[in-house]
Design an enzyme around this catalytic site. Sequence first.
Site, PDB file in Angstrom:
ATOM      1  N   ASN A 251      -0.269  -5.326  -6.399  1.00  0.00           N
ATOM      2  CA  ASN A 251      -1.499  -4.670  -5.944  1.00  0.00           C
ATOM      3  C   ASN A 251      -1.189  -3.565  -4.942  1.00  0.00           C
ATOM      4  OD1 ASN A 251      -2.718  -7.872  -6.231  1.00  0.00           O
ATOM      5  ND2 ASN A 251      -3.717  -6.182  -7.288  1.00  0.00           N
TER       6      ASN A 251
ATOM      7  N   ASP B 100      -5.260 -15.706  -7.628  1.00  0.00           N
ATOM      8  CA  ASP B 100      -6.679 -16.069  -7.743  1.00  0.00           C
ATOM      9  C   ASP B 100      -7.232 -15.737  -9.121  1.00  0.00           C
ATOM     10  OD1 ASP B 100      -6.708 -13.321  -7.589  1.00  0.00           O
ATOM     11  OD2 ASP B 100      -8.141 -13.201  -5.931  1.00  0.00           O
TER      12      ASP B 100
ATOM     13  N   HIS C 184      -6.746 -10.746  -8.744  1.00  0.00           N
ATOM     14  CA  HIS C 184      -5.926  -9.638  -8.250  1.00  0.00           C
ATOM     15  C   HIS C 184      -4.843  -9.190  -9.236  1.00  0.00           C
ATOM     16  CE1 HIS C 184      -7.723 -10.162  -4.291  1.00  0.00           C
ATOM     17  NE2 HIS C 184      -7.143  -9.046  -3.931  1.00  0.00           N
TER      18      HIS C 184
ATOM     19  N   ARG D 245      10.540   4.756 -16.717  1.00  0.00           N
ATOM     20  CA  ARG D 245      11.575   5.580 -16.099  1.00  0.00           C
ATOM     21  C   ARG D 245      11.445   5.650 -14.587  1.00  0.00           C
ATOM     22  NH1 ARG D 245      10.455   7.589 -20.807  1.00  0.00           N
ATOM     23  NH2 ARG D 245       8.814   8.973 -20.041  1.00  0.00           N
TER      24      ARG D 245
ATOM     25  N   ASP E 246      -4.662 -13.852   1.521  1.00  0.00           N
ATOM     26  CA  ASP E 246      -5.347 -12.576   1.812  1.00  0.00           C
ATOM     27  C   ASP E 246      -6.821 -12.889   2.116  1.00  0.00           C
ATOM     28  OD1 ASP E 246      -5.448  -9.831   2.203  1.00  0.00           O
ATOM     29  OD2 ASP E 246      -5.697  -9.345   0.085  1.00  0.00           O
TER      30      ASP E 246
ATOM     31  N   GLY F  72      -9.657  -8.250  -0.193  1.00  0.00           N
ATOM     32  CA  GLY F  72      -9.123  -9.578   0.096  1.00  0.00           C
ATOM     33  C   GLY F  72      -9.659 -10.586  -0.896  1.00  0.00           C
TER      34      GLY F  72
ATOM     35  N   HIS G 256       0.854  -1.187   0.000  1.00  0.00           N
ATOM     36  CA  HIS G 256       0.000   0.000   0.000  1.00  0.00           C
ATOM     37  C   HIS G 256       0.893   1.241   0.000  1.00  0.00           C
ATOM     38  CE1 HIS G 256      -3.820  -2.164   0.559  1.00  0.00           C
ATOM     39  NE2 HIS G 256      -3.051  -3.048   1.152  1.00  0.00           N
TER      40      HIS G 256
HETATM   41 ZN   LIG Z   1      -3.554  -5.164   1.290  1.00  0.00          ZN
END
Ligand SMILES: [Zn+2]
Length: 386
Positions: free
Chosen positions: A220, A249, A252, A228, A273, A308, A196
């Site tokens: 993800n 899966d 994702h 670049r 997840d 998830g 994240h």
């Molecule tokens: Zn996450």
Amino acid sequence: MNGTHQALIADFVFDGKSVRRGAAVVMEGPRIAGVLPASELPNSISTRRLPDGTWLAPGFIDVQVNGGGDVLFNDEPTVDGIRTIAAAHRRFGTTSLLPTLISDTPEKTNAALSAVSALIGKDPSILGIHLEGPYLSPEKPGVHSLQYIREPTSDDEQVLLRATSGVKVLTLAPERVPKGFIGRLANAGVRISLGHSLATYGEAKAAMSEGLTGFTHLFNAMRPLASREPGPIAAAIESPTAWFGMIVDGVHVDPAMLRLALRGEAGAMVVTDAMPPVGGKSASFRLYGQEIKCEGGRCARSDGALAGSSLDMAGAVRNCVRLLGVPLESALRFASEHPARFLGVGHWLGRLAPGCRADIVAIDPETIEVFGVWIAGHDHLAENEP
Ligand SMILES: [Zn+2]
């Protein structure tokens, strides 16, 4: 060898490195005493022969489990909640896992740390905890609530350093934490994983030089690969000391991207997840008060944001073979030996070798269904555990 030993005999035993034909895994209490040709077993030992064609392999280790058995860890950060989640995943071959808390309040984090601490050494399935957040990029929140995403305080650091919750994984955005934060936690044994995050390639490399070794659900919720500004994905893929989690899966990440990552130097780990529907009865659940529906392998909020997955570890291994085209041995390694090494427990988990804990799965190699699960030498599916 004597009466305290028991042996599992199968046509194929994958010990984490190679496949042995017609072999026996000898267990002594909770540990593996050895793997040897079935023909060399002493007569005195009690044996169980698995059906023709069976593969025995190291039990699966899932480093990212948000829920299972209709329980979301964020909603039930308790001993009972964790036990329910672990039991739900067990039938799919998960012999140990890290309950994973997504960004929440400090009170919830403390409750989660205490509940996991209470189970360390008591429930062999619980290795520790994964805190996914809250030190994340507000520009890559996924389904994490912006209300909880924040920068760390010195109190947070003390809580993390003092926690006795077994193995600890902390997913963070390196650009959101002060210099030295990653190094201090990594030196104390916390596994730091980038996720994240909008970190650039340079920021990711700097975090790695401080001790960051993991990449959470690679591709993800992170800066994408670009000509670049290669970002954290390139930093991960080119590093032989990095480990990355992948959610295989078919939803994702495009399989072509994962195949590309597998051609690099880093170690791949399959993670689920997983959300409450895995091993549960309901196909929907609530996250931060909003309904999440799981249909056709996709768990999403009403606005389409992925929340998830409904993947289990056997399904993840199966998808590695079927969607990514990797050999079964490699897929099994992604689900056992690699996560064990990322977590620093590779000397006693993730392989079928003398001295390792007897965490074993029995698999049909065609369907890649798990039909036998042993944890610390204990036969779990025979006891018809919930
Ligand atoms: Zn996450």
